[in-house]
Design a protein around this motif. Structure first.
Motif, PDB file in Angstrom:
ATOM      1  N   GLU A   1       0.853  -1.192   0.000  1.00 23.77           N
ATOM      2  CA  GLU A   1       0.000   0.000   0.000  1.00 23.77           C
ATOM      3  C   GLU A   1       0.888   1.242   0.000  1.00 23.77           C
ATOM      4  O   GLU A   1       0.971   1.979   0.987  1.00 23.77           O
ATOM      5  CB  GLU A   1      -0.950  -0.033   1.196  1.00 23.77           C
ATOM      6  CG  GLU A   1      -1.927  -1.196   1.150  1.00 23.77           C
ATOM      7  CD  GLU A   1      -2.973  -1.151   2.237  1.00 23.77           C
ATOM      8  OE1 GLU A   1      -3.111  -0.095   2.899  1.00 23.77           O
ATOM      9  OE2 GLU A   1      -3.664  -2.156   2.448  1.00 23.77           O
ATOM     10  N   ASP A   2       1.536   1.470  -1.135  1.00 26.28           N
ATOM     11  CA  ASP A   2       2.502   2.557  -1.241  1.00 26.28           C
ATOM     12  C   ASP A   2       2.161   3.535  -2.359  1.00 26.28           C
ATOM     13  O   ASP A   2       3.016   4.268  -2.825  1.00 26.28           O
ATOM     14  CB  ASP A   2       3.913   1.984  -1.459  1.00 26.28           C
ATOM     15  CG  ASP A   2       3.989   1.050  -2.667  1.00 26.28           C
ATOM     16  OD1 ASP A   2       2.962   0.868  -3.351  1.00 26.28           O
ATOM     17  OD2 ASP A   2       5.087   0.495  -2.915  1.00 26.28           O
ATOM     18  N   TRP A   3       0.914   3.529  -2.817  1.00 24.61           N
ATOM     19  CA  TRP A   3       0.467   4.465  -3.855  1.00 24.61           C
ATOM     20  C   TRP A   3      -0.220   5.628  -3.142  1.00 24.61           C
ATOM     21  O   TRP A   3      -1.288   5.467  -2.561  1.00 24.61           O
ATOM     22  CB  TRP A   3      -0.501   3.754  -4.784  1.00 24.61           C
ATOM     23  CG  TRP A   3      -0.877   4.496  -6.043  1.00 24.61           C
ATOM     24  CD1 TRP A   3      -1.013   5.844  -6.193  1.00 24.61           C
ATOM     25  CD2 TRP A   3      -1.181   3.917  -7.321  1.00 24.61           C
ATOM     26  NE1 TRP A   3      -1.398   6.157  -7.469  1.00 24.61           N
ATOM     27  CE2 TRP A   3      -1.507   5.001  -8.184  1.00 24.61           C
ATOM     28  CE3 TRP A   3      -1.242   2.612  -7.796  1.00 24.61           C
ATOM     29  CZ2 TRP A   3      -1.868   4.790  -9.517  1.00 24.61           C
ATOM     30  CZ3 TRP A   3      -1.600   2.417  -9.117  1.00 24.61           C
ATOM     31  CH2 TRP A   3      -1.891   3.484  -9.971  1.00 24.61           C
ATOM     32  N   PRO A   4       0.346   6.838  -3.166  1.00 27.02           N
ATOM     33  CA  PRO A   4      -0.235   7.943  -2.389  1.00 27.02           C
ATOM     34  C   PRO A   4      -1.567   8.424  -2.958  1.00 27.02           C
ATOM     35  O   PRO A   4      -1.805   8.391  -4.170  1.00 27.02           O
ATOM     36  CB  PRO A   4       0.836   9.040  -2.493  1.00 27.02           C
ATOM     37  CG  PRO A   4       1.597   8.726  -3.746  1.00 27.02           C
ATOM     38  CD  PRO A   4       1.586   7.231  -3.868  1.00 27.02           C
ATOM     39  N   GLY A   5      -2.437   8.856  -2.056  1.00 29.79           N
ATOM     40  CA  GLY A   5      -3.682   9.489  -2.448  1.00 29.79           C
ATOM     41  C   GLY A   5      -4.751   8.574  -2.990  1.00 29.79           C
ATOM     42  O   GLY A   5      -5.639   9.028  -3.713  1.00 29.79           O
ATOM     43  N   VAL A   6      -4.693   7.284  -2.628  1.00 23.65           N
ATOM     44  CA  VAL A   6      -5.691   6.346  -3.146  1.00 23.65           C
ATOM     45  C   VAL A   6      -6.303   5.532  -2.013  1.00 23.65           C
ATOM     46  O   VAL A   6      -5.753   5.432  -0.916  1.00 23.65           O
ATOM     47  CB  VAL A   6      -5.085   5.370  -4.187  1.00 23.65           C
ATOM     48  CG1 VAL A   6      -4.471   6.134  -5.348  1.00 23.65           C
ATOM     49  CG2 VAL A   6      -4.058   4.432  -3.553  1.00 23.65           C
TER      50      VAL A   6
END
Length: 296
Positions: free
Chosen positions: A153-158
């Protein structure tokens, strides 16, 4: 609060004014609107009296916009167009529309695509458009509503919906390895095939089995499907997710190269921007995909 009535002309008066301004003639405007010339003239006169401003001036046999009329007609055209669009939207199913989804090719081909017919059956009002994206991107500058993401879970803003872990198995052409190797290090005697987006996949697989090894260089591929074809043709041992390997194993084109068959190296997620409301098609897809992941 709605403006006072005196500032809200009738739609018929605005339509007559726009047509007369465009044609430069009350007669041609009447022909377009299937009215009489006198009816259009009355609409124009009523509009000018209501606004207390001259919008059209007679010029020979035609009509010419006054400066106030030229400024007013541009705003009227925009209002009429937006009103027409709002009317069309009001008649349309609010759940209908398109869902633009960014996918990873291997996961999209082997896991998602076979299930999409079920979504289409349940939600015929939604059109799903698929495009390949291999890396995270900025939803704010793209037309995508959601995406398939692999890793952490390293995708920002999602927001995240976990789908399934990626369980990988080493596979090769029948006969390349004698039986299923009991010692993972035995595979080092064969060429190992690598995926461009998983450069450390083999290393993690060996280490998960307690084997600390130095990996020799090998062929690198950009997709699971091309790497699988290379393995089928005897070019080496491929590390494939179970959802990608299973069809080849079932057909006998590939076999397991080790009895240490599976290790998880990451998770697949559906992600969508957390800073804007979800569209109805996107919410329908999220709900459906969550059920698919739970039953898988």
């Amino acid at each position: 609060m709605i403006a006072p009535r005196r500032y809200l002309p009738s739609i018929s008066a605005l339509v007559a004014f726009e047509a007369a301004a465009r044609h430069g003639s009350a007669t041609q405007a009447a022909a377009e609107l299937s009215l009489t010339q006198s009816a259009v003239s009355r609409q124009l006169r009523t509009l000018e009296e209501q606004l207390e401003v001259s919008l059209l001036a007679r010029e020979g046999r035609g009509l010419a916009l006054t400066p106030a009329g030229a400024a007013y007609v541009e705003k009227v055209r925009d209002i009429l167009q937006r009103l027409a669009q709002a009317s069309v939207s009001a008649r349309t199913d609010p759940a209908a529309g398109a869902l633009n989804l960014a996918i990873l090719p291997g996961f999209g081909m082997h896991w998602l695509a076979p299930r999409l017919s079920d979504f289409a059956t349940r939600h015929p009002e939604v059109t799903v458009n698929l495009s390949t994206r291999l890396k995270p991107f900025d939803f704010r500058t793209s037309a995508f509503d959601a995406a398939i993401h692999f890793g952490r879970e390293d995708w920002p803003g999602v927001s995240y919906l976990p789908l399934l872990p990626e369980i990988v198995v080493p596979v090769c052409r029948p006969g390349l390895v004698e039986g299923e190797a009991t010692d993972p290090k035995a595979l080092l005697a064969r060429d190992l095939l690598h995926l461009e987006t998983r450069p450390r996949a083999w290393l993690r697989w060996f280490r998960a089995l307690g084997a600390d090894v130095d990996l020799p260089p090998g062929m690198v591929f950009d997709q699971f499907s091309t790497m699988a074809q290379a393995a089928i043709h005897g070019l080496g041992v491929a590390l494939l997710p179970t959802f990608a390997a299973d069809p080849y194993l079932a057909r006998g084109e590939l076999v397991l190269a080790s009895d240490r068959t599976s290790e998880s190296i990451g998770t697949y997620y559906l992600v969508w921007p957390s800073d804007r409301p979800e569209s109805v098609p996107c919410r329908s897809f999220i709900t459906w995909l969550a059920a698919q992941a739970e039953s898988d």
